[in-house]
Write a protein that holds these residues in place. Structure first.
Motif, PDB file in Angstrom:
ATOM      1  N   VAL A   1      -9.228   4.208   0.157  1.00  0.00           N
ATOM      2  CA  VAL A   1      -9.117   2.801  -0.441  1.00  0.00           C
ATOM      3  C   VAL A   1      -8.436   1.615   1.073  1.00  0.00           C
ATOM      4  N   ALA A   2      -7.419   2.625   2.051  1.00  0.00           N
ATOM      5  CA  ALA A   2      -6.713   2.321   2.589  1.00  0.00           C
ATOM      6  C   ALA A   2      -8.033   1.318   3.826  1.00  0.00           C
ATOM      7  N   LEU A   3      -8.766   2.538   4.174  1.00  0.00           N
ATOM      8  CA  LEU A   3     -10.264   1.846   5.076  1.00  0.00           C
ATOM      9  C   LEU A   3     -11.280   1.186   4.595  1.00  0.00           C
ATOM     10  N   GLY A   4     -11.495   0.542   3.263  1.00  0.00           N
ATOM     11  CA  GLY A   4     -12.162  -0.635   2.600  1.00  0.00           C
ATOM     12  C   GLY A   4     -13.286  -0.140   1.937  1.00  0.00           C
ATOM     13  N   LEU A   5     -13.307   1.260   1.712  1.00  0.00           N
ATOM     14  CA  LEU A   5     -14.193   2.571   1.025  1.00  0.00           C
ATOM     15  C   LEU A   5     -14.285   2.678  -0.358  1.00  0.00           C
ATOM     16  N   GLY A   6     -13.686   2.018  -1.256  1.00  0.00           N
ATOM     17  CA  GLY A   6     -12.696   2.273  -2.582  1.00  0.00           C
ATOM     18  C   GLY A   6     -14.374   2.457  -2.903  1.00  0.00           C
ATOM     19  N   GLY A   7     -15.751   1.556  -2.953  1.00  0.00           N
ATOM     20  CA  GLY A   7     -16.571   1.699  -3.293  1.00  0.00           C
ATOM     21  C   GLY A   7     -17.114   3.830  -3.220  1.00  0.00           C
TER      22      GLY A   7
ATOM     23  N   PHE B   1       0.686  -0.718  -0.348  1.00  0.00           N
ATOM     24  CA  PHE B   1       0.059   0.143   0.272  1.00  0.00           C
ATOM     25  C   PHE B   1       0.779   1.139   0.436  1.00  0.00           C
ATOM     26  N   THR B   2       1.847   1.429   1.125  1.00  0.00           N
ATOM     27  CA  THR B   2       2.667   2.150   0.899  1.00  0.00           C
ATOM     28  C   THR B   2       3.492   2.511  -0.218  1.00  0.00           C
ATOM     29  N   GLY B   3       3.603   1.459  -0.783  1.00  0.00           N
ATOM     30  CA  GLY B   3       4.583   1.736  -1.834  1.00  0.00           C
ATOM     31  C   GLY B   3       4.130   1.903  -3.282  1.00  0.00           C
ATOM     32  N   THR B   4       2.429   1.531  -3.372  1.00  0.00           N
ATOM     33  CA  THR B   4       1.694   2.067  -4.928  1.00  0.00           C
ATOM     34  C   THR B   4       1.429   3.473  -4.324  1.00  0.00           C
TER      35      THR B   4
ATOM     36  N   ILE C   1      -2.784   2.632 -10.404  1.00  0.00           N
ATOM     37  CA  ILE C   1      -1.736   1.987  -9.507  1.00  0.00           C
ATOM     38  C   ILE C   1      -2.533   1.956  -8.837  1.00  0.00           C
ATOM     39  N   SER C   2      -3.456   2.010  -8.103  1.00  0.00           N
ATOM     40  CA  SER C   2      -3.740   1.228  -7.076  1.00  0.00           C
ATOM     41  C   SER C   2      -4.410   0.631  -6.471  1.00  0.00           C
ATOM     42  N   TYR C   3      -4.484  -0.660  -7.994  1.00  0.00           N
ATOM     43  CA  TYR C   3      -5.347  -1.794  -8.215  1.00  0.00           C
ATOM     44  C   TYR C   3      -4.064  -2.389  -7.927  1.00  0.00           C
ATOM     45  N   LEU C   4      -3.478  -2.463  -8.147  1.00  0.00           N
ATOM     46  CA  LEU C   4      -2.282  -3.504  -7.968  1.00  0.00           C
ATOM     47  C   LEU C   4      -2.764  -3.870  -6.218  1.00  0.00           C
ATOM     48  N   TYR C   5      -2.378  -2.313  -5.909  1.00  0.00           N
ATOM     49  CA  TYR C   5      -3.098  -3.801  -3.634  1.00  0.00           C
ATOM     50  C   TYR C   5      -4.371  -3.726  -4.008  1.00  0.00           C
ATOM     51  N   GLN C   6      -5.048  -3.338  -4.236  1.00  0.00           N
ATOM     52  CA  GLN C   6      -6.684  -3.837  -4.139  1.00  0.00           C
ATOM     53  C   GLN C   6      -6.902  -4.846  -4.802  1.00  0.00           C
ATOM     54  N   ILE C   7      -6.304  -5.658  -5.818  1.00  0.00           N
ATOM     55  CA  ILE C   7      -6.150  -6.525  -6.524  1.00  0.00           C
ATOM     56  C   ILE C   7      -5.155  -7.694  -5.541  1.00  0.00           C
ATOM     57  N   ARG C   8      -4.352  -7.308  -5.067  1.00  0.00           N
ATOM     58  CA  ARG C   8      -3.425  -8.200  -4.039  1.00  0.00           C
ATOM     59  C   ARG C   8      -3.818  -8.299  -2.828  1.00  0.00           C
ATOM     60  N   VAL C   9      -5.281  -7.900  -2.574  1.00  0.00           N
ATOM     61  CA  VAL C   9      -5.701  -8.496  -1.282  1.00  0.00           C
ATOM     62  C   VAL C   9      -6.965  -8.827  -1.500  1.00  0.00           C
ATOM     63  N   MET C  10      -7.378  -9.270  -2.688  1.00  0.00           N
ATOM     64  CA  MET C  10      -8.486 -10.102  -3.043  1.00  0.00           C
ATOM     65  C   MET C  10      -8.129 -11.123  -2.418  1.00  0.00           C
TER      66      MET C  10
END
Length: 147
Positions: free
Chosen positions: A68-74, A28-31, A117-126
């Motif tokens: 995104v970090a709070l899980g409120l990406g929607g 997350f921090t890296g992205t 780029i944030s989608y890399l994190y979002q996909i990785r946590v799936m």
């Protein structure tokens, strides 16, 4: 020139693999950092990396990442609409300092750099994200190579 590009691509690939393997807060921090650096580079080319236009864009990207970090990406569309309104306000208030193309590129920079780029994190946590994120890289490489 080739050797410089080759060396930098190997370093970037090593960093990307390390971030993806680590996952979680490290990824997350890296992205987030990569997004801000990418936006700064884009805005530097356009000449407004340190101006109010750039600052509003950096703030919008950081707010998006907080959601995104709070899980409120929607709910990310709401602050992005406010970001567009803030860009329009900056454009009107500072007219004629910025051209419409610069405002458009500031908007594009947040979406194309930070959000993508944030989608890399979002996909990785799936679930099965480690596998799925490798598909993102392999398909990107394949599309780039075959283009």
């Amino acid at each position: 020139m080739f050797w410089v590009r080759l060396r930098s691509s190997v370093i970037i690939m090593a960093v990307a693999i390390a971030l993806l393997v680590a996952g979680g807060p490290v990824l997350f921090t890296g992205t987030l950092v990569i997004s801000l650096i990418g936006m700064w580079e884009l805005y530097r080319i356009l000449g407004f990396e340190k101006s109010i236009l750039g600052i509003v864009s950096y703030a919008a990207a950081c707010l998006y990442y907080v959601l995104v970090a709070l899980g409120l990406g929607g709910w990310s569309l709401v602050p992005l609409v406010f970001f567009l309104m803030a860009l329009m306000a900056v454009y009107v208030v500072t007219y004629p300092r910025y051209r419409t193309e610069q405002v458009l590129m500031a908007f594009f920079g947040v979406f194309y750099v930070a959000v993508m780029i944030s989608y890399l994190y979002q996909i990785r946590v799936m679930e099965n994200g480690a596998f799925l994120v490798s598909l993102v890289f392999s398909s990107s490489w394949g599309c780039d190579t075959c283009a």
